[in-house]
Write a protein that holds these residues in place. Structure first.
Motif, PDB file in Angstrom:
ATOM      1  N   TYR A 261       0.858  -1.198  -0.039  1.00 44.79           N
ATOM      2  CA  TYR A 261      -0.223  -0.163  -0.018  1.00 44.79           C
ATOM      3  C   TYR A 261       1.029   1.274   0.062  1.00 44.79           C
ATOM      4  CZ  TYR A 261       0.790  -0.104   5.033  1.00 44.79           C
ATOM      5  OH  TYR A 261       1.324  -0.013   6.596  1.00 44.79           O
TER       6      TYR A 261
ATOM      7  N   TRP B 208      -5.543  -4.869   7.941  1.00 45.04           N
ATOM      8  CA  TRP B 208      -5.920  -5.345   6.651  1.00 45.04           C
ATOM      9  C   TRP B 208      -6.205  -6.720   6.951  1.00 45.04           C
ATOM     10  CZ3 TRP B 208      -2.791  -1.162   6.405  1.00 45.04           C
ATOM     11  CH2 TRP B 208      -3.188  -0.162   5.573  1.00 45.04           C
TER      12      TRP B 208
ATOM     13  N   ASN C 251      -6.825  -9.406  -0.505  1.00 43.97           N
ATOM     14  CA  ASN C 251      -6.480  -8.263   0.397  1.00 43.97           C
ATOM     15  C   ASN C 251      -7.602  -7.393   0.644  1.00 43.97           C
ATOM     16  OD1 ASN C 251      -4.532  -7.145   2.185  1.00 43.97           O
ATOM     17  ND2 ASN C 251      -3.992  -5.563   0.713  1.00 43.97           N
TER      18      ASN C 251
ATOM     19  N   LEU D  12      -9.436  -4.132   3.618  1.00 42.55           N
ATOM     20  CA  LEU D  12      -9.322  -3.386   4.850  1.00 42.55           C
ATOM     21  C   LEU D  12     -10.219  -3.929   5.734  1.00 42.55           C
ATOM     22  CD1 LEU D  12      -8.391  -0.946   6.116  1.00 42.55           C
ATOM     23  CD2 LEU D  12     -10.003   0.532   5.088  1.00 42.55           C
TER      24      LEU D  12
END
Length: 181
Positions: free
Chosen positions: A97, A133, A145, A147
């Motif tokens: 990220y 995450w 993946n 959040l």
């Protein structure tokens, strides 16, 4: 990343280490925490980036040594400094990220607790943003993946209890158990 045999005193170097010394893997900038999945033995680690990208790296159980994660040729999967020479094999991060979502990855733990829907999910977070995450390897080898939590904490570490439940550690000293609402 170093690998030694602590069962020998003084410690010894495993004979299958790839470079004949303590080095097991390289190309990491600032690995901040790592963990082994208690069920599979797979290795997960968070590598703090230089200025733009944070990354999660992965080595499956039984992987041979010598993995090169790419620092400082790249930050995450993005070019950083220099050119990757022909023949150099770099291990790609399984998740990354940019700094719009945080500034310092904190590696987490694989969930092996009582909630079936979380089984095998690797939980990790960011120190600056408090985001958490969940990362899961799918049956085809790809990664999902997502959040999961927005917290107001400076995530400095994660822990796991004997039942496989995961805890988040705030830099200020508080400990929070992660659970579904």
């Amino acid at each position: 990343m170093l690998r030694i045999n602590v069962d020998d005193l003084p410690y010894s170097i495993p004979s299958d280490n790839p470079f004949g010394d303590e080095i097991w893997a390289y190309g990491l900038r600032n690995p901040w925490r790592y963990s082994f999945d208690s069920l599979t033995g797979d290795l997960y680690l968070g590598d703090v980036g230089q200025g733009t990208w944070e990354e999660i790296d992965f080595l499956p159980a039984g992987a041979s040594g010598g993995a090169n994660f790419g620092w400082d040729l790249r930050e995450g999967s993005h070019p950083f400094e220099g050119i990757v020479s022909e023949g150099i094999i770099l291990v790609n991060p399984v998740a990354e990220y940019d700094h719009s979502q945080g500034c310092s990855v904190t590696s987490g733990k694989v969930y092996r607790g009582s909630m079936p829907e979380w089984q095998g999910v690797y939980l990790y977070g960011d120190y600056c943003s408090g985001l958490v995450w969940g990362l899961l390897q799918l049956t085809d080898g790809s990664w999902a993946n997502a959040l999961l939590f927005e917290t107001n904490t400076k995530i400095s570490s994660f822990g796991i209890d004997q039942a496989g439940e995961v805890y988040l550690v705030h830099h200020g000293g508080q400990i929070f158990k992660l659970s579904e609402k």
